[in-house]
Design a protein around this motif. Structure first.
Motif, PDB file in Angstrom:
ATOM      1  N   ALA A  92       0.830  -1.204   0.000  1.00 49.39           N
ATOM      2  CA  ALA A  92       0.000   0.000   0.000  1.00 49.39           C
ATOM      3  C   ALA A  92       0.867   1.258   0.000  1.00 49.39           C
ATOM      4  O   ALA A  92       0.673   2.173  -0.810  1.00 49.39           O
ATOM      5  N   HIS A  93       1.856   1.289   0.881  1.00 48.36           N
ATOM      6  CA  HIS A  93       2.698   2.483   0.973  1.00 48.36           C
ATOM      7  C   HIS A  93       3.630   2.612  -0.241  1.00 48.36           C
ATOM      8  O   HIS A  93       3.936   3.734  -0.671  1.00 48.36           O
ATOM      9  N   ALA A  94       4.058   1.491  -0.782  1.00 46.58           N
ATOM     10  CA  ALA A  94       4.908   1.549  -1.977  1.00 46.58           C
ATOM     11  C   ALA A  94       4.133   2.119  -3.162  1.00 46.58           C
ATOM     12  O   ALA A  94       4.655   2.933  -3.931  1.00 46.58           O
ATOM     13  N   HIS A  95       2.888   1.699  -3.324  1.00 45.06           N
ATOM     14  CA  HIS A  95       2.076   2.246  -4.410  1.00 45.06           C
ATOM     15  C   HIS A  95       1.778   3.729  -4.180  1.00 45.06           C
ATOM     16  O   HIS A  95       1.720   4.509  -5.138  1.00 45.06           O
ATOM     17  N   MET A  96       1.591   4.116  -2.916  1.00 46.49           N
ATOM     18  CA  MET A  96       1.414   5.537  -2.620  1.00 46.49           C
ATOM     19  C   MET A  96       2.656   6.318  -3.036  1.00 46.49           C
ATOM     20  O   MET A  96       2.567   7.380  -3.654  1.00 46.49           O
ATOM     21  N   GLN A  97       3.821   5.783  -2.688  1.00 49.83           N
ATOM     22  CA  GLN A  97       5.073   6.448  -3.023  1.00 49.83           C
ATOM     23  C   GLN A  97       5.232   6.600  -4.533  1.00 49.83           C
ATOM     24  O   GLN A  97       5.780   7.598  -5.026  1.00 49.83           O
ATOM     25  N   LEU A 155      -4.290   1.604  -6.769  1.00 53.37           N
ATOM     26  CA  LEU A 155      -3.773   0.353  -6.224  1.00 53.37           C
ATOM     27  C   LEU A 155      -3.462   0.481  -4.734  1.00 53.37           C
ATOM     28  O   LEU A 155      -3.650  -0.459  -3.963  1.00 53.37           O
ATOM     29  N   ALA A 156      -2.989   1.638  -4.319  1.00 50.57           N
ATOM     30  CA  ALA A 156      -2.776   1.857  -2.885  1.00 50.57           C
ATOM     31  C   ALA A 156      -4.079   1.678  -2.123  1.00 50.57           C
ATOM     32  O   ALA A 156      -4.121   1.010  -1.079  1.00 50.57           O
ATOM     33  N   ASN A 157      -5.153   2.238  -2.653  1.00 50.25           N
ATOM     34  CA  ASN A 157      -6.456   2.100  -2.001  1.00 50.25           C
ATOM     35  C   ASN A 157      -6.917   0.650  -1.957  1.00 50.25           C
ATOM     36  O   ASN A 157      -7.577   0.219  -1.008  1.00 50.25           O
TER      37      ASN A 157
END
Length: 215
Positions: free
Chosen positions: A77-82, A88-90
């Motif tokens: 989740a945090h990697a996709h946010m970054q 995808l993070a959601n």
């Protein structure tokens, strides 16, 4: 980013890529949970998020009850946010919320989902629905978690979303003025009459009205 314009497309690509790798990759199965977990971490470190998503599917399908699952989900989740892959993070925040979050963690997960939706607004003209949905989500969050430590950030986020919506309506109205359609222009200006912000309150930032309040 092009492959991940929507969550469904992004997830579909995971399965497509799983079927298009090398023979060695295709034959990888029945591995320990730690094996898949390390593969996820290594793929994130090397910025190969497609592979990280693939390895998560393997971990999930072979070791659903593994104690490594919650950490793997949060890493993704945090990697996709970054990587600014907010849909995808959601997806991963939802995964964690459904399976592992208690009330305290759910408050955090709902905030992170809201943050991802907010940051996902790239073009106020193309993302009108996302702006409106994010406004409604922020309002629900403030009602559901009145004592949240994230309340100041959610309030700031909500004000910026209202500003974006206000400017969007005003810009559309101005466009109708230029094309000699005063009735249509009035419809959009009327939408702003009940806004919580006014034009005098708005100073558009250089990089767009949404801005980067989370830096």
């Amino acid at each position: 980013m092009q492959l991940k314009k929507s969550l469904l497309l992004g997830l579909a690509m995971v399965f497509v890529l799983m079927g298009c790798g090398s023979d060695e990759e295709v034959t990888e199965f029945n591995k320990p949970a730690l094996y898949w977990y390390k593969r996820i971490a290594d793929s994130i470190s090397s910025q190969n998020m497609d592979k990280a998503d693939e390895y998560y599917i393997s971990l999930k399908s072979e070791h659903m009850r593994s104690p490594l699952m919650p950490t793997a989900i949060m890493m993704l989740a945090h990697a996709h946010m970054q990587n600014e892959e907010y849909l995808l993070a959601n997806y991963y925040f939802d995964e964690y919320n459904k399976r592992y979050a208690d009330e305290e963690r759910r408050e955090y997960m709902e905030f992170m989902k809201l943050k991802a939706s907010f940051l996902g607004v790239k073009d106020v003209y193309k993302d009108q629905k996302l702006i409106m949905d994010s406004i409604n989500t922020a309002k629900r969050y403030l009602l559901r978690y009145p004592g949240s430590e994230y309340r100041p950030l959610v309030n700031s986020l909500l004000v910026r979303l209202h500003m974006a919506q206000y400017l969007l309506n005003e810009n559309i109205a101005a466009l109708y003025d230029r094309t000699d359609k005063p009735k249509a222009a009035k419809i959009y200006r009327d939408k702003n009459k009940n806004s919580v912000v006014e034009m005098a309150d708005i100073t558009p930032p250089e990089k767009g009205i949404i801005g980067k309040i989370f830096d």
